[in-house]
Write an enzyme that holds these catalytic residues in place. Structure first.
Site, short mmCIF file in Angstrom:
data_model
loop_
_atom_site.label_atom_id
_atom_site.label_comp_id
_atom_site.label_asym_id
_atom_site.label_seq_id
_atom_site.Cartn_x
_atom_site.Cartn_y
_atom_site.Cartn_z
N ARG A 81 4.64 0.68 -6.37
CA ARG A 81 4.61 -0.21 -5.21
C ARG A 81 3.61 -1.34 -5.40
O ARG A 81 3.65 -2.33 -4.67
CB ARG A 81 4.26 0.58 -3.95
CG ARG A 81 5.33 1.58 -3.56
CD ARG A 81 4.82 2.51 -2.50
NE ARG A 81 4.59 1.84 -1.23
CZ ARG A 81 5.47 1.76 -0.25
NH1 ARG A 81 6.65 2.31 -0.39
NH2 ARG A 81 5.18 1.15 0.88
N TRP A 84 -3.05 -2.52 -1.59
CA TRP A 84 -2.61 -3.82 -2.09
C TRP A 84 -3.22 -4.82 -1.11
O TRP A 84 -2.81 -4.92 0.04
CB TRP A 84 -1.08 -3.87 -2.06
CG TRP A 84 -0.48 -5.05 -2.73
CD1 TRP A 84 -0.20 -5.19 -4.07
CD2 TRP A 84 -0.01 -6.26 -2.11
NE1 TRP A 84 0.38 -6.41 -4.31
CE2 TRP A 84 0.51 -7.09 -3.14
CE3 TRP A 84 0.00 -6.74 -0.80
CZ2 TRP A 84 1.05 -8.35 -2.88
CZ3 TRP A 84 0.53 -8.00 -0.55
CH2 TRP A 84 1.05 -8.78 -1.59
N HIS A 102 18.99 -34.58 -12.62
CA HIS A 102 18.29 -35.05 -11.43
C HIS A 102 16.81 -34.69 -11.45
O HIS A 102 16.16 -34.68 -10.41
CB HIS A 102 18.97 -34.50 -10.17
CG HIS A 102 20.40 -34.91 -10.05
ND1 HIS A 102 20.79 -36.15 -9.60
CD2 HIS A 102 21.55 -34.27 -10.40
CE1 HIS A 102 22.11 -36.25 -9.65
NE2 HIS A 102 22.59 -35.12 -10.14
N LYS A 148 13.22 -12.78 -13.28
CA LYS A 148 12.83 -11.61 -14.09
C LYS A 148 11.75 -12.01 -15.07
O LYS A 148 10.76 -11.32 -15.25
CB LYS A 148 14.03 -11.04 -14.88
CG LYS A 148 15.04 -10.25 -14.14
CD LYS A 148 14.58 -8.92 -13.61
CE LYS A 148 13.94 -9.03 -12.27
NZ LYS A 148 14.75 -9.01 -11.07
N GLU A 186 8.35 -12.78 -13.33
CA GLU A 186 7.76 -11.56 -12.74
C GLU A 186 7.06 -10.70 -13.77
O GLU A 186 5.96 -10.21 -13.53
CB GLU A 186 8.88 -10.68 -12.17
CG GLU A 186 9.25 -10.92 -10.77
CD GLU A 186 10.19 -9.83 -10.29
OE1 GLU A 186 9.80 -9.12 -9.37
OE2 GLU A 186 11.32 -9.71 -10.80
N GLU A 196 18.13 -15.58 -11.26
CA GLU A 196 17.67 -14.20 -11.42
C GLU A 196 17.02 -14.01 -12.81
O GLU A 196 16.01 -13.32 -12.92
CB GLU A 196 18.86 -13.24 -11.22
CG GLU A 196 18.57 -11.78 -11.45
CD GLU A 196 17.49 -11.18 -10.54
OE1 GLU A 196 17.06 -11.84 -9.57
OE2 GLU A 196 17.06 -10.05 -10.84
N LYS A 243 6.42 -3.47 -4.98
CA LYS A 243 7.85 -3.14 -5.07
C LYS A 243 8.56 -3.42 -3.75
O LYS A 243 9.67 -3.93 -3.73
CB LYS A 243 8.01 -1.67 -5.46
CG LYS A 243 9.46 -1.21 -5.56
CD LYS A 243 10.19 -1.90 -6.69
CE LYS A 243 11.65 -1.51 -6.77
NZ LYS A 243 12.41 -2.47 -7.60
N ASN A 273 -0.76 1.52 5.79
CA ASN A 273 0.05 0.49 5.16
C ASN A 273 0.59 -0.38 6.29
O ASN A 273 1.11 0.15 7.27
CB ASN A 273 1.21 1.12 4.37
CG ASN A 273 2.17 0.07 3.83
OD1 ASN A 273 1.76 -1.07 3.56
ND2 ASN A 273 3.43 0.42 3.68
N GLY A 274 0.46 -1.69 6.14
CA GLY A 274 0.93 -2.60 7.19
C GLY A 274 -0.17 -3.60 7.50
O GLY A 274 -1.11 -3.76 6.73
N CYS A 329 0.83 -1.21 0.00
CA CYS A 329 0.00 0.00 0.00
C CYS A 329 0.87 1.26 0.00
O CYS A 329 1.97 1.28 0.54
CB CYS A 329 -0.86 0.02 1.25
SG CYS A 329 -1.88 -1.43 1.43
#
Ligand code: M6R
Length: 612
Positions: free
Chosen positions: A27, A74, A506, A487, A490, A483, A607, A100-101, A2
């Site tokens: 965010r 969010w 394996h 990317k 995402e 990574e 974010k 926010n939280g 948020c």
């Protein structure tokens, strides 16, 4: 997560709040709302989806007033909906709150308040806050500030709060515990925001509230105190970046802009930390003797920063001989890692506000460890809770997918490892100088890869349509494979897995078919890893996998195997990950663009993950 903004001054608040919320869009959010004090009442609008929807509503019926709060939500408690959007109100509509939280004990508080006659309209944890403040006023709190303080003492969890009282005109109240909140200081106007970029176009000075602090903002004053009511003399900080740093600068997305910024960011780090005579300055505040005696390092971080930590571990072990462990902060905090006070703990974080990373720092401090963080955001919680910080100095990273922060974190580890290796005598001064000469080639090599973006675009577009992809790498480039896959998933929403190439037999080899793009990171290395990687590629080829290789310019083996090749310049083995990952950032970028996703604000992502 948020976003919170607030304004008090002489201008119309609504456009300022909307502008601030737009700047916080990165965010991640699913709905938005604002509330403004207007002639003795609080007026509000909320809307689902993008801010543009809220703007349309405001264009039809503007909310007038020069004091207000705004929010992008969010969803955590309750689905995205207009009712669950903030601001939330007390029963009598006299108190509005954005948050926010997470209020962990909200269910308990809600039951208590419901028993006292409060009716709740949403499913959120936040709605308990205005009702609780209202109840404190009913039960004798003498002023809004006292009511807020009494209410805050009953909350468990994390919050950055912005609060308006109908009966406290021209005043914004705010408080912080565990979620970031800054106060921006203007000329006869003041602001609150979750993050500096929200208001960077309006201020150059800010107060970073500490946990357990609250503030009362009026147009010409800011009073800070603890939630216990003790006055605090706040530290006013100059903001070190400019409004332009948080703009698109002509690029189609922030992510593309940030990919392009990497050569400059890496060069700047080298300039800042390496002097002309080859001395490395890392600003740890720890003595050379401390590093000579150091036996163990623990790196903790999340997501992309975790991959940087994996790279850091490989490099530090390789160059310094110190035992290094790395862990996901979300795992570290719930295991029993047997850390002694002699262990140096290195949290890595772009935002400096990641909840799990912060929790790990607090645990390590309780065990008596020194904390030397690698972080991008000055004044952030990670920085404030560390003994010292290596700043990655990337400027604001707005794209949700981390790019420049990652390569800067890698550069930080490279400099740190060389510094320690020099101090401990693992490397002679001449060897350190050799390494540094090679490290100085990295920014140009990264620039070279970025110049090849059209070639990479063609490859990205060719392979964007499958359901899945596999990324393989070894040793220093195993984190690069992870990574690259992160990317891709995402921003393009294509399932992608990163694997250590040696693990392929394996399990993942079962996936290989002509439909599966396999991205093989196989740049030339001086040791046996290159040959091993070639063998893995041959195994993929034998099963008709679609091979996309990241290879060194001039390689003559890879063209015999791979359908598509992204050539990168040769740099020293240890530093190849900083160059190779840029090719993978661009590959993911163009695959995502071909898939038509919202690259800067991918679905469901935030974010900065300020809740667990
Ligand atoms: O701000 P932090 O570096 O602590 O964030 C950690 C992760 O949340 C972050 O790297 C995330 O994985 C990014 N979306 C990756 O692109």
């Amino acid at each position: 997560m948020c976003g919170v903004v607030g304004y008090i001054g002489s201008k119309e608040a609504a456009p300022i709040l909307i502008d601030g919320l737009q700047r916080l869009e990165y965010r991640g959010y699913d709905s938005a709302g604002i509330a403004v004090l207007n002639g003795g009442k609080i007026v509000s609008d909320k809307e689902m989806g993008r801010l543009a929807n809220l703007e349309k509503l405001l264009a039809k019926a503007p909310l007038a007033g020069s004091c207000g709060i705004g929010h992008t939500r969010w969803a955590t408690h309750g689905a995205p909906s207009q009712l669950n959007s903030h601001p939330h109100f007390s029963s009598d509509g006299a108190i509005a709150v954005v948050h926010n939280g997470i209020i962990e004990n909200y269910a308990e508080l809600r039951n208590e308040l419901a028993a006292k006659g409060h009716r709740f309209l949403s499913e959120t944890d936040t709605e308990t806050v205005p009702h609780l403040i209202e109840q404190e006023l009913k039960e004798g709190a003498a002023s809004p500030i006292e009511a807020v303080q009494r209410a805050l003492k009953k909350l468990r969890g994390a919050y950055a709060l912005g609060i308006l009282f109908r009966d406290a005109p021209d005043t914004v109240y705010c408080a912080r515990l565990g979620s970031p909140l800054i106060i921006g200081l203007g000329e006869k106007e003041n602001f609150i925001a979750s993050d500096v970029p929200a208001i960077i176009n309006r201020i150059s000075k800010a107060i970073y509230l500490n946990d357990g602090e609250m503030a009362v903002l009026r147009a010409d004053s800011v009073e800070v105190c603890t939630i216990e009511g003790e006055a605090v003399e706040p530290e006013v900080k100059e903001i070190s970046f400019k409004a332009e740093d948080a703009e698109h600068a002509g690029f189609e997305t922030f992510m593309l802009k940030e990919i392009h910024e990497q050569p400059r960011v890496l060069r700047a780090l080298l300039e800042k930390h390496v002097s002309a005579d080859g001395t490395i300055e890392i600003g740890s505040g720890l003595s050379p003797d401390y590093f000579r005696k150091l036996r163990r390092i623990m790196i903790v971080s999340c997501g992309t920063a975790y991959h940087a930590g994996m790279y850091g571990k490989l490099l530090l072990e390789n160059l310094t001989g110190i035992a290094v462990e790395t862990d996901l902060a979300s795992e570290f905090r719930y295991r029993d890692p047997k850390i002694d006070p002699g262990t140096l703990v290195i949290p890595v974080s772009q935002s400096g506000e990641t909840a799990d990373t912060l929790a790990s720092i607090r645990m390590a401090k309780d065990w008596g460890c020194k904390i030397f963080s690698i972080c991008n955001v000055e004044g952030s919680s990670v920085v404030r809770e560390s003994d010292a910080t290596f700043f990655t100095n990337c400027g604001p990273e707005i794209g949700v997918a981390s790019t420049k922060a990652y390569t800067a974190q890698q550069m930080a580890f490279a400099l740190f490892a060389l510094y320690i290796a020099g101090v401990r005598g693992n490397l002679t001064p001449e060897q350190v100088k050799d390494y540094l000469d090679d490290l100085h080639e990295v920014p140009d090599a990264v620039h070279y890869v970025i110049q090849k973006k059209e070639e990479i675009r063609v490859i990205g577009e060719k392979h964007h349509d499958g359901p899945s992809s596999l990324y393989l790498g070894r040793k220093f480039n195993f984190p690069t494979a992870l990574e690259g896959a992160l990317k891709n998933k995402e921003i393009s929403y294509q399932h992608a897995e990163g694997y250590a190439a040696g693990e392929m037999k394996h399990g993942p080899i079962a996936l290989i078919s002509e439909a599966l793009p396999v991205i093989c990171i196989c740049t030339k290395t001086a040791d046996e890893v290159y040959e091993k990687m070639l063998s893995n590629i041959k195994e993929v080829e034998a099963r008709n996998g679609r091979i996309i290789a990241v290879a060194t310019e001039g390689d003559t083996e890879i063209p015999k195997l791979a359908g598509d090749i992204i050539y990168v310049p040769e740099v020293r083995d240890e530093f190849t990950p900083m160059v190779n990952v840029v090719a993978l950032q661009l590959l993911a970028y163009y695959a995502a663009r071909a898939r038509g996703t919202d690259i800067d604000k991918p679905r469901n992502l935030a974010k900065s993950v300020t809740v667990e």
